[in-house]
Write an enzyme that holds these catalytic residues in place. Structure first.
Site, PDB file in Angstrom:
ATOM      1  N   ASP A  72       1.330   4.242   2.705  1.00  0.00           N
ATOM      2  CA  ASP A  72       2.344   4.873   3.601  1.00  0.00           C
ATOM      3  C   ASP A  72       3.424   4.221   3.666  1.00  0.00           C
ATOM      4  O   ASP A  72       3.572   2.883   4.112  1.00  0.00           O
ATOM      5  CB  ASP A  72       1.625   5.237   5.202  1.00  0.00           C
ATOM      6  CG  ASP A  72       2.751   6.220   5.853  1.00  0.00           C
ATOM      7  OD1 ASP A  72       3.446   6.766   4.975  1.00  0.00           O
ATOM      8  OD2 ASP A  72       2.357   6.487   6.995  1.00  0.00           O
ATOM      9  N   GLU A 163       3.474   9.375   1.286  1.00  0.00           N
ATOM     10  CA  GLU A 163       2.257   8.794   1.266  1.00  0.00           C
ATOM     11  C   GLU A 163       1.286   9.380   0.174  1.00  0.00           C
ATOM     12  O   GLU A 163       1.515  10.269  -0.618  1.00  0.00           O
ATOM     13  CB  GLU A 163       1.742   9.092   2.461  1.00  0.00           C
ATOM     14  CG  GLU A 163       1.469  10.448   2.974  1.00  0.00           C
ATOM     15  CD  GLU A 163       0.852  10.970   4.120  1.00  0.00           C
ATOM     16  OE1 GLU A 163      -0.358  10.307   4.603  1.00  0.00           O
ATOM     17  OE2 GLU A 163       1.176  11.785   5.032  1.00  0.00           O
TER      18      GLU A 163
END
Length: 651
Positions: A72, A163
């Site tokens: 992320d 992500e």
């Protein structure tokens, strides 16, 4: 923060709508608690036993052999902007005007966060600097990050622009590295190439990896060891809201019955199925045990259920203005359908009134649609009907179009018999829960698809409503300011600025909604784990439509496809004719269902053609039409001479 939001929104339509929703949720919780009190007075021994049996089955499916990573990017939009504006690195800054899409960590110290109304953020942090969105810049930077990820898992799954999930089991084996070292190296390579930091979670499955990636943000990593005791301990004290798939509403419902953490689920296992349903029970038991996906595959391989686009705007009531907006949305949806290579057999119109009431209507066009002209042509009558129902002066805040019951326009690889070759989900083997289809292939079965989708839609709705609150505040501020002592020139300047912000806000809303609704797949309920033959992406022959009855691919022709469907629906009548003729021998006369994929015979007995979005009436009409044709064929030449039957088996 809550007090500022409350004071700012009190008395607005947004506030009234939130109050209405809260009352409905409170009423629903009261009914859940009443049902729980009834269940507490009866013997639930059998329910506890069934729950324990299911938990035991899940334990047998636990796979600790894989290493899944969730990567992320840290404050992605803000981090990209800081590369072009280094002076903003050490001051509070955010991206987004009406609503913050992200903010840097200096701004978060003041309580600012993504999804917050801009005017609320300014009250919390008066020195906050807000920049407009620039998706072209963010997309280029995301591609740089993905180039690094592909080195560790070529089949990584992009969950959004910033992500992704990777399975690095094979990479660690090939390079004789530990998962921690491999992820540290990955993060260093991303920073070297893209100049932004990423955080990562490492675990035995995707669910735990996603939770773990938030533990050491920013620019950190956290690993949950791949052993049962560690996983159970990690989940025991985890708040339910931390789990992907548990939104604000579901969290409140669980909290009401005494479930505050994932560890509390086991004590309430006897109630969960009766209070929330079997799917919710399965989902929550897997959460309690810390189970999840171990296979990772590219997003484009997931089966798409719908493609749609929506636009949020200020209150709009002009007849021509609304039609122009509908036409614009149809053109945007055409672009999305072309990008995803789909057509839709069902078209859904969605509007939101100025009172926040949401209305939807749908139509089944005579053909699959994808062009802006067709989308507008079939959407306009639905919109006109809503105008008549609501009367003149109907004010809207949101309008959207969505295509469902999709037909792929991709050129697919088919085998000798006209069957689509399956695509492997992963080369890794796994012992996750499986079920078999008619051909004996096994699929991973996970129930969280609906829960993750619902939670994502809840977040999108909250984002949209906060934007409406921000727009209401701008209008109120504009009215007050224009009536002040600065005269008409200030009023004109303020209106011009507001219009430019509105245009940017609409574009951002459309891009974000397109990203979240068409590019970010929820985990599928089923993932293919069958044969070892891989589909060759270069083997592309012609457009293929799949029959909803027999699942056989057919040529992309409306007439030929409809004839084939009619034939499939007439098989029951054909069988009766054959039995009357008595022409089949003992080997071939057992049942025409043999040699045909399971479920075809059952399809002709179903209540309706759910594939086309039609009800029982349409299904009955189709069967009647097929029945007449079946009689003529069966009575004339016999089933062996029917060319359409051969087409059924050979495409």
């Amino acid at each position: 923060v809550s007090e500022i939001i409350y004071n700012a929104s009190k008395g607005s339509k947004f506030f009234n709508n939130e109050e209405y929703k809260d009352k409905n949720l409170t009423h629903k919780i009261e009914k859940i608690l009443a049902r729980k009190r009834q269940l507490e007075r009866i013997d639930l021994t059998s329910d506890i036993r069934r729950a324990d049996e299911y938990i035991a089955e899940l334990e047998l499916s636990r796979d600790l052999s894989q290493t899944v990573v969730h990567v992320d990017c840290d404050a992605f939009y803000a981090a990209v902007e800081e590369l072009d504006h280094p002076e903003l690195r050490h001051v509070p800054m955010a991206v987004g005007k009406g609503v913050l899409t992200t903010c840097n960590y200096h701004a978060r110290k003041y309580g600012c966060r993504s999804g917050m109304a801009g005017f609320v953020a300014m009250k919390l942090c008066p020195q906050l600097i807000c920049l407009p969105l620039n998706f072209e810049k963010y997309t280029k930077k995301a591609q740089e990050v993905r180039e690094v990820l592909a080195q560790y898992d070529p089949r990584f799954q992009s969950a959004s622009m910033d992500e992704a999930y990777l399975n690095i089991t094979q990479y660690c084996t090939n390079h004789e590295m530990t998962p921690d070292d491999a992820v540290s190296q990955l993060r260093a390579q991303v920073f070297e190439k893209a100049k932004i930091t990423v955080s990562a979670g490492v675990a035995a499955n995707a669910r735990i990896a996603k939770i773990a990636s938030n533990r050491n943000k920013p620019n950190g990593q956290f690993r949950v060891a791949s052993d049962r005791a560690t996983i159970l301990a990690f989940m025991r004290d985890l708040p339910t809201r931390k789990v992907n798939g548990v939104g604000r509403v579901f969290e409140r419902e669980l909290d009401a019955i005494g479930v505050k953490s994932c560890g509390d689920l086991y004590a309430h296992r006897a109630f969960l199925c009766k209070l929330f349903g079997e799917k919710a029970f399965h989902f929550l038991m897997q959460v309690h045990l810390g189970l999840g996906h171990t296979s990772v595959r590219p997003a484009e391989e997931y089966e798409r259920k719908s493609v749609g686009t929506e636009s949020t705007f200020r209150d709009m009531s002009g007849k021509e203005e609304l039609r122009a907006k509908l036409r614009w949305i149809a053109e945007e949806l055409e672009k999305d359908l072309a990008r995803t290579q789909h057509k839709g057999r069902t078209l859904v119109l969605k509007i939101k009134l100025h009172t926040y009431e949401v209305l939807t209507r749908q139509v089944i066009p005579p053909k699959a649609v994808s062009t802006a002209d067709d989308l507008y042509t079939y959407a306009l009558p639905m919109f006109q009907k809503l105008e008549r129902e609501r009367g003149p002066g109907m004010k809207l805040r949101l309008m959207g179009l969505r295509c469902t019951h999709l037909v792929s326009t991709k050129k697919e690889d088919v085998d000798f018999f006209g069957l689509k070759r399956p695509i492997l989900a992963s080369t890794n083997t796994s012992t996750t829960p499986t079920e078999s289809d008619a051909h004996g292939h096994e699929w991973q079965v996970w129930p969280e698809d609906e829960f993750e989708t619902a939670a994502r839609e809840e977040r999108e709705q909250e984002f949209n409503q906060v934007e409406q609150l921000s727009q209401e505040h701008e209008r109120t501020h504009q009215t007050t300011y224009s009536n002040g002592s600065d005269g008409d020139s200030n009023k004109i300047n303020d209106q011009t600025s507001t219009r430019s912000q509105q245009k940017a806000s609409e574009e951002a809303d459309r891009r974000l909604r397109r990203e979240t609704q068409t590019d970010i797949p929820a985990y599928p309920k089923k993932e293919y784990r069958g044969s070892d033959s891989k589909a060759d992406p270069t083997a592309q022959n012609s457009d293929i439509w799949h029959c909803p009855i027999c699942s056989r691919p057919q040529a992309a022709s409306d007439r030929a496809f409809n004839e084939h469907v009619d034939y499939c629906l007439s098989r029951g009548t054909i069988r009766e004719a054959v039995e009357r003729e008595g022409t089949l021998n003992e080997e071939s006369g057992k049942d025409l269902d043999e040699g045909v994929p399971n479920g075809i015979a059952g399809a002709e007995k179903s209540s309706g053609l759910s594939w086309f979005g039609a009800g029982e009436k349409m299904g009955s009409a189709g069967r009647g039409k097929g029945k007449a044709r079946g009689k003529r064929k069966g009575e004339g030449a016999g089933i062996g001479d029917d060319g359409r039957r051969k087409k059924l088996f050979f495409g």
